[in-house]
Design an enzyme around this catalytic site. Structure first.
Site, PDB file in Angstrom:
ATOM      1  CE  LYS A 124      -4.279  -1.900   1.385  1.00  0.00           C
ATOM      2  NZ  LYS A 124      -3.875  -3.497   1.594  1.00  0.00           N
TER       3      LYS A 124
HETATM    4  C1  LIG Z   1      -4.282  -4.476   1.076  1.00  0.00           C
HETATM    5  C2  LIG Z   1      -3.590  -5.747   0.881  1.00  0.00           C
HETATM    6  C3  LIG Z   1      -4.133  -6.758   0.023  1.00  0.00           C
HETATM    7  C4  LIG Z   1      -5.148  -6.698  -0.859  1.00  0.00           C
HETATM    8  O1  LIG Z   1      -5.229  -5.671  -2.172  1.00  0.00           O
HETATM    9  P1  LIG Z   1      -6.410  -5.071  -2.743  1.00  0.00           P
HETATM   10  O2  LIG Z   1      -6.100  -3.936  -3.435  1.00  0.00           O
HETATM   11  O3  LIG Z   1      -7.089  -4.860  -1.479  1.00  0.00           O
HETATM   12  O4  LIG Z   1      -7.090  -6.108  -3.461  1.00  0.00           O
HETATM   13  C5  LIG Z   1      -3.230  -7.959  -0.123  1.00  0.00           C
HETATM   14  N1  LIG Z   1      -1.959  -7.997   0.489  1.00  0.00           N
HETATM   15  C6  LIG Z   1      -1.480  -7.111   1.384  1.00  0.00           C
HETATM   16  C7  LIG Z   1      -0.395  -7.455   2.331  1.00  0.00           C
HETATM   17  C8  LIG Z   1      -2.131  -5.821   1.584  1.00  0.00           C
HETATM   18  O5  LIG Z   1      -1.914  -4.840   2.428  1.00  0.00           O
END
Ligand SMILES: *Cc1c(COP(=O)(O)O)cnc(C)c1O
Length: 486
Positions: A124
């Site tokens: 993120k």
């Molecule tokens: C947020 C997240 C995901 C999922 O991503 P999306 O964009 O919600 O599909 C997968 N792995 C980790 C470690 C995350 O923080």
């Protein structure tokens, strides 16, 4: 470049206008009125670019209302080896999202692309760090300020805080369930000493936190006076920032545009893989986009059957890949809009049905809402599912076979990727977090602790800055008002 809602609201807006907002007024999500295209020549010249240079080339196609020199300076400040410094010892942090070949044999080539070398050790950061700089820039131009208010059970909240810390014109009020996050995650957030970051530990569970965010968001007068905004995963700038690493991954795994690659993406809210879909729509030679889910398999069910059935909270499992524990996929509407050839009337009807009846059915069977499931393969989508036992097994397998420790979400990705491997088409798995974040499961799988990047060794012992509050909306509002002075 103009943007319009998936549900047809037509007063189109530019990039800066939708940057700070959330949903469109009609409840839809913003998409560009058409996807900008990448020519073969462009792709070739991009092969030699740094990550920041590539991000500039991609973003300028979408953020046409930001002067190019400003945009350039923003991405150059964002995508630096200093920010993405948590690379493994054998990785080059200057690459920002380094690739590692895990296996290359008659079965096919499997590659891991590291997206979790940023400050919070999860993917993120890739988008949120850019958002922090874009917000600060835009707010300064408008002489405005913004108070970000949200709830988190882990990754999103800390990524937002690390992106917004110290930014002028921005405060972050982040709710989390008191004593319910892991010690590591709590320490990551609560050890921030920046005066513009407010950690609020709510005496309750995550749902109580989310209810409080909803209650505050529904009080339009308060929201306006306090300049409240959000940074959730439907934010368009976050999606666009993620398009860049799909292109970087493609270019790094190939030597000419005649070659294709596939991606497998650990998925929850469909934000990450939605960016892969957009890269493909822009002309990047992507063969398959494989959605990997955990026990919360809303998306796997759709890509297997054409039925989209959101889950109730009692049916949403708490798993050991918690950032994928979702009951509905908030970015999915963007893909459905493209699947339905931009028919916003039908998109609006389908997503109204999600609210009233809990889902829709595009399988084409008698009584279904349409037969577009037959077209899904044209968009390259496939899917698979991984459960706790698979995660343990895959973490052990990666350790033995590839000599690398992976986190639980990435394990879901590798498990599903191995099922979709094809000779002749490299499969890139997106690494969405580093294992140190989910150490409990690493211990369960490997009988030892995950290695922590430098600087994180004693994070739990750092002084923490937070307030504890009951799940009381009026008290929360008073706390916000007293800290904003608005
Ligand atoms: C947020 C997240 C995901 C999922 O991503 P999306 O964009 O919600 O599909 C997968 N792995 C980790 C470690 C995350 O923080």
């Amino acid at each position: 470049m103009q943007y319009a809602s998936t549900r047809g609201h037509t007063a189109s807006q530019n990039f800066s206008e939708i940057l700070l907002g959330g949903l469109a007024p009609d409840g839809g999500l913003y998409l560009p009125v058409s996807y900008p295209q990448i020519s073969a020549d462009e792709l070739n010249t991009w092969r030699g670019l740094s990550y920041a240079q590539l991000a500039f080339e991609v973003l300028k196609k979408f953020a046409t209302d930001i002067p190019e020199a400003d945009l350039k300076s923003i991405v150059e400040r964002t995508y630096t080896a200093d920010v993405y410094c948590n690379a493994r010892k054998d990785e080059d942090p200057a690459q920002i999202t380094p690739l590692r070949v895990l296996q290359d044999d008659h079965g096919g080539k499997l590659i891991l692309q590291a997206l979790s070398n940023g400050p919070t050790l999860a993917f993120k950061d890739m988008a949120m760090q850019l958002l922090g700089n874009l917000f600060e820039y835009t707010l300064a131009k408008q002489h405005a300020e913004l108070n970000i208010f949200g709830a988190t059970s882990g990754d999103t909240g800390s990524a937002a805080e690390y992106a917004m810390r110290g930014k002028k014109g921005i405060r972050v009020f982040m709710l989390s369930p008191h004593r319910k996050m892991s010690a590591f995650q709590t320490a990551q957030m609560f050890s921030l000493q920046d005066p513009n970051i407010f950690n609020i530990a709510v005496e309750g569970v995550f749902d109580d936190c989310q209810d409080m965010v909803k209650a505050v968001s529904n009080d339009l007068e308060f929201k306006q006076r306090q300049k409240i905004g959000t940074v959730n995963s439907i934010n368009w700038a976050r999606v666009v920032a993620q398009v860049v690493y799909y292109i970087r991954g493609y270019l790094s795994a190939t030597t000419s545009n005649g070659q294709k690659v596939s991606f497998t993406v650990p998925s929850g809210n469909f934000g990450n893989i939605c960016a892969g879909h957009i890269a493909r729509m822009m002309g990047v030679p992507i063969h398959k986009l494989v959605v990997a889910t955990n026990e919360n398999d809303v998306l796997d069910e759709f890509f297997r059957t054409g039925v989209y059935r959101v889950r109730k909270s009692a049916e949403t499992w708490h798993t050991t890949s918690p950032s994928m524990d979702i009951s509905k996929a908030s970015n999915f509407e963007r893909f459905i809009f493209d699947l339905l050839d931009g028919d916003s009337v039908r998109v609006a009807a389908l997503f109204r049905k999600v609210e009233t009846e809990g889902g829709f059915d595009l399988s084409g069977k008698p009584g279904s809402d349409g037969d577009e499931f037959a077209k899904v393969a044209r968009f390259g989508f496939e899917s698979g599912k991984s459960v706790h036992a698979n995660r343990l097994q895959t973490i052990r397998y990666a350790e033995q076979k590839y000599g690398i420790t992976i986190d639980t979400h990435t394990a879901d990705g590798i498990k599903v990727a191995l099922e979709h491997l094809e000779p002749g088409v490299p499969m890139i798995v997106l690494e969405t977090a580093l294992p140190a974040k989910f150490n409990e499961t690493i211990r369960e799988a490997l009988g030892r602790d995950a290695q922590r990047p430098a600087g994180f060794e004693n994070i739990e012992t750092l002084p923490q800055r937070f307030v504890v509050m009951p799940a009381n909306v009026e008290q929360m509002k008073a706390y916000i008002a007293s800290n904003t002075g608005l």
